[in-house]
Design a protein around this motif. Structure first.
Motif, PDB file in Angstrom:
ATOM      1  N   SER A 136       4.996  -5.468   7.219  1.00 49.32           N
ATOM      2  CA  SER A 136       5.748  -6.318   8.146  1.00 49.32           C
ATOM      3  C   SER A 136       6.225  -5.553   9.365  1.00 49.32           C
ATOM      4  CB  SER A 136       6.950  -6.951   7.429  1.00 49.32           C
ATOM      5  OG  SER A 136       7.747  -5.958   6.819  1.00 49.32           O
ATOM      6  N   SER A 137       6.405  -4.240   9.220  1.00 48.05           N
ATOM      7  CA  SER A 137       6.911  -3.443  10.340  1.00 48.05           C
ATOM      8  C   SER A 137       5.872  -3.242  11.433  1.00 48.05           C
ATOM      9  CB  SER A 137       7.389  -2.074   9.843  1.00 48.05           C
ATOM     10  OG  SER A 137       6.295  -1.305   9.386  1.00 48.05           O
ATOM     11  N   ARG A 138       4.581  -3.456  11.105  1.00 47.45           N
ATOM     12  CA  ARG A 138       3.530  -3.218  12.082  1.00 47.45           C
ATOM     13  C   ARG A 138       2.649  -4.450  12.287  1.00 47.45           C
ATOM     14  NH1 ARG A 138       2.649   2.655  11.676  1.00 47.45           N
ATOM     15  NH2 ARG A 138       0.662   2.608  10.606  1.00 47.45           N
ATOM     16  N   ALA A 139       3.175  -5.615  11.896  1.00 47.64           N
ATOM     17  CA  ALA A 139       2.457  -6.870  12.095  1.00 47.64           C
ATOM     18  C   ALA A 139       3.316  -7.776  12.970  1.00 47.64           C
ATOM     19  CB  ALA A 139       2.154  -7.518  10.753  1.00 47.64           C
ATOM     20  N   ALA A 140       2.911  -9.027  13.124  1.00 41.55           N
ATOM     21  CA  ALA A 140       3.667  -9.961  13.965  1.00 41.55           C
ATOM     22  C   ALA A 140       3.617 -11.358  13.375  1.00 41.55           C
ATOM     23  CB  ALA A 140       3.109  -9.953  15.388  1.00 41.55           C
ATOM     24  N   PHE A 141       4.046 -11.458  12.124  1.00 42.67           N
ATOM     25  CA  PHE A 141       4.053 -12.750  11.451  1.00 42.67           C
ATOM     26  C   PHE A 141       5.396 -13.435  11.658  1.00 42.67           C
ATOM     27  CE2 PHE A 141       1.024 -10.278   8.736  1.00 42.67           C
ATOM     28  CZ  PHE A 141      -0.104 -11.022   9.046  1.00 42.67           C
ATOM     29  N   PRO A 142       5.410 -14.699  12.078  1.00 41.10           N
ATOM     30  CA  PRO A 142       6.674 -15.421  12.216  1.00 41.10           C
ATOM     31  C   PRO A 142       7.472 -15.385  10.919  1.00 41.10           C
ATOM     32  CG  PRO A 142       4.860 -16.695  13.160  1.00 41.10           C
ATOM     33  CD  PRO A 142       4.237 -15.542  12.425  1.00 41.10           C
ATOM     34  N   GLY A 143       8.766 -15.233  11.052  1.00 41.94           N
ATOM     35  CA  GLY A 143       9.633 -15.225   9.884  1.00 41.94           C
ATOM     36  C   GLY A 143       9.819 -13.872   9.240  1.00 41.94           C
ATOM     37  N   THR A 144       9.245 -12.826   9.840  1.00 41.03           N
ATOM     38  CA  THR A 144       9.347 -11.498   9.219  1.00 41.03           C
ATOM     39  C   THR A 144      10.084 -10.487  10.097  1.00 41.03           C
ATOM     40  OG1 THR A 144       7.216 -10.728  10.090  1.00 41.03           O
ATOM     41  CG2 THR A 144       7.197 -11.874   7.957  1.00 41.03           C
ATOM     42  N   ALA A 145      10.787 -10.946  11.132  1.00 40.08           N
ATOM     43  CA  ALA A 145      11.481  -9.999  12.020  1.00 40.08           C
ATOM     44  C   ALA A 145      12.498  -9.157  11.251  1.00 40.08           C
ATOM     45  CB  ALA A 145      12.162 -10.752  13.157  1.00 40.08           C
ATOM     46  N   ASP A 155       9.913   3.573   8.437  1.00 40.61           N
ATOM     47  CA  ASP A 155       8.730   4.167   9.062  1.00 40.61           C
ATOM     48  C   ASP A 155       9.120   5.153  10.164  1.00 40.61           C
ATOM     49  OD1 ASP A 155       7.004   2.713   7.459  1.00 40.61           O
ATOM     50  OD2 ASP A 155       6.505   1.228   8.988  1.00 40.61           O
ATOM     51  N   ALA A 156      10.116   4.785  10.961  1.00 41.82           N
ATOM     52  CA  ALA A 156      10.511   5.616  12.099  1.00 41.82           C
ATOM     53  C   ALA A 156      11.088   6.960  11.667  1.00 41.82           C
ATOM     54  CB  ALA A 156      11.528   4.866  12.962  1.00 41.82           C
ATOM     55  N   MET A 157      11.618   7.030  10.456  1.00 38.54           N
ATOM     56  CA  MET A 157      12.213   8.283   9.983  1.00 38.54           C
ATOM     57  C   MET A 157      11.170   9.297   9.531  1.00 38.54           C
ATOM     58  SD  MET A 157      15.532   6.966   7.819  1.00 38.54           S
ATOM     59  CE  MET A 157      16.265   8.612   7.723  1.00 38.54           C
ATOM     60  N   VAL A 158       9.961   8.847   9.216  1.00 41.45           N
ATOM     61  CA  VAL A 158       8.972   9.720   8.590  1.00 41.45           C
ATOM     62  C   VAL A 158       8.591  10.926   9.450  1.00 41.45           C
ATOM     63  CG1 VAL A 158       6.587   9.836   7.742  1.00 41.45           C
ATOM     64  CG2 VAL A 158       8.080   7.963   7.031  1.00 41.45           C
ATOM     65  N   PRO A 159       8.172  10.754  10.712  1.00 42.17           N
ATOM     66  CA  PRO A 159       7.769  11.939  11.492  1.00 42.17           C
ATOM     67  C   PRO A 159       8.885  12.969  11.676  1.00 42.17           C
ATOM     68  CG  PRO A 159       6.887   9.945  12.487  1.00 42.17           C
ATOM     69  CD  PRO A 159       7.860   9.501  11.446  1.00 42.17           C
ATOM     70  N   ARG A 169       6.587  17.862   2.329  1.00 41.98           N
ATOM     71  CA  ARG A 169       5.796  16.872   3.064  1.00 41.98           C
ATOM     72  C   ARG A 169       6.413  15.492   2.890  1.00 41.98           C
ATOM     73  NH1 ARG A 169       1.401  16.001   0.804  1.00 41.98           N
ATOM     74  NH2 ARG A 169       1.784  17.187  -1.111  1.00 41.98           N
ATOM     75  N   VAL A 170       6.511  14.772   4.000  1.00 37.01           N
ATOM     76  CA  VAL A 170       7.126  13.441   4.003  1.00 37.01           C
ATOM     77  C   VAL A 170       6.150  12.460   4.624  1.00 37.01           C
ATOM     78  CG1 VAL A 170       9.072  12.030   4.736  1.00 37.01           C
ATOM     79  CG2 VAL A 170       9.416  14.472   4.249  1.00 37.01           C
ATOM     80  N   ASN A 171       5.790  11.434   3.867  1.00 38.18           N
ATOM     81  CA  ASN A 171       4.877  10.393   4.337  1.00 38.18           C
ATOM     82  C   ASN A 171       5.385   9.032   3.874  1.00 38.18           C
ATOM     83  OD1 ASN A 171       2.535  12.037   5.463  1.00 38.18           O
ATOM     84  ND2 ASN A 171       2.622  12.865   3.375  1.00 38.18           N
ATOM     85  N   ALA A 172       4.706   7.999   4.319  1.00 35.60           N
ATOM     86  CA  ALA A 172       4.986   6.647   3.834  1.00 35.60           C
ATOM     87  C   ALA A 172       3.673   5.908   3.646  1.00 35.60           C
ATOM     88  CB  ALA A 172       5.874   5.883   4.814  1.00 35.60           C
TER      89      ALA A 172
END
Length: 243
Positions: A136-145, A155-159, A169-172
């Motif tokens: 959902s963080s990298r898509a654009a489906f209505p109702g998932t904001a 996701d933003a914390m990983v890098p 090592r840190v991944n998602a």
């Protein structure tokens, strides 16, 4: 020798769905596996299904002190999988209950972040951490904001974490639509139609299975030259052309 023989893997949220499949994959490959959840009976049932050297600990991931006590009891952990999840926060934005969105963060974002912080003193220096987020963080489906906000924050914390905590090592892994009990809240006939519709427009021609995500998580834990990435496991649903 199996890849994870002699290593300890902790899967938070491992009593069903993706978490259970992940624990089973590691156990099959020789790891000592610890799964957590809030319900000891469900954990015991999952441990019986998984087999191998698997143990279940009833811990509410919202309780950071309880999580910290668990890691202190376990000792060194080689690989940590953060699979705590929730369903709060979905719905059309104009009517979205912001209190419900906050509860979505409380159910997934904060437990994953707090659990990692509690585990840090016990993680093997060059081990691995894998967040389980969502497509959902990298898509654009209505109702998932709302869901996009929760998973996008992880996701933003990983890098930056991969750099700050190196050589840990840190991944998602970011799953697409996976046929798990998470979807049980949707009526069966509606769920069937949804899955069939998604399968028809997904390049691989089906929705995902928990084992698909488990394989991706296991690969990231095993590959010592991969860190700081968010790996899509979605059958190609976010490709520009699709099918």
């Amino acid at each position: 020798m199996s890849t994870f023989s002699g290593q300890r893997v902790v899967v938070l949220g491992g009593s069903s769905g993706i978490g259970e499949a992940t624990a089973a994959a590691f156990a099959k490959d020789g790891a000592e596996v610890v799964i957590t959840g809030r319900d000891q009976q469900r954990l015991d049932a999952a441990v019986a299904r998984i087999g191998g050297n698997t143990k279940g600990h009833a811990v509410d991931a919202v309780d950071q002190a309880a999580v910290a006590a668990l890691f202190a009891e376990l000792g060194t952990v080689d690989h940590l999988v953060l699979g705590v999840s929730g369903s709060a926060g979905s719905g059309a934005f104009a009517e979205l209950d912001l209190g419900e969105l906050a509860r979505g963060f409380d159910a997934k974002f904060w437990p994953q972040v707090r659990s990692l912080q509690a585990a840090l003193p016990h993680l093997r220096t060059d081990g691995s951490v894998t967040f389980i987020t969502a497509g959902s963080s990298r898509a654009a489906f209505p109702g998932t904001a709302g869901l996009a906000a929760i998973n996008g924050a992880l996701d933003a914390m990983v890098p930056p974490l991969a750099v700050e905590l190196a050589p840990l090592r840190v991944n998602a892994v970011s799953p697409g639509v996976i046929d798990t009990p998470w979807w049980d809240r949707v009526p069966e006939e509606q769920r069937k139609q949804l899955f069939e519709g998604l399968a028809a427009v997904t390049p691989v021609g089906r929705v995902g299975r928990p084992e698909d995500v488990a394989q991706a998580i296991q690969m990231l834990a095993a590959n010592t030259f991969v860190t700081g990435i968010v790996l899509d496991c979605n059958g190609g649903t976010t490709l520009a052309s699709g099918r």
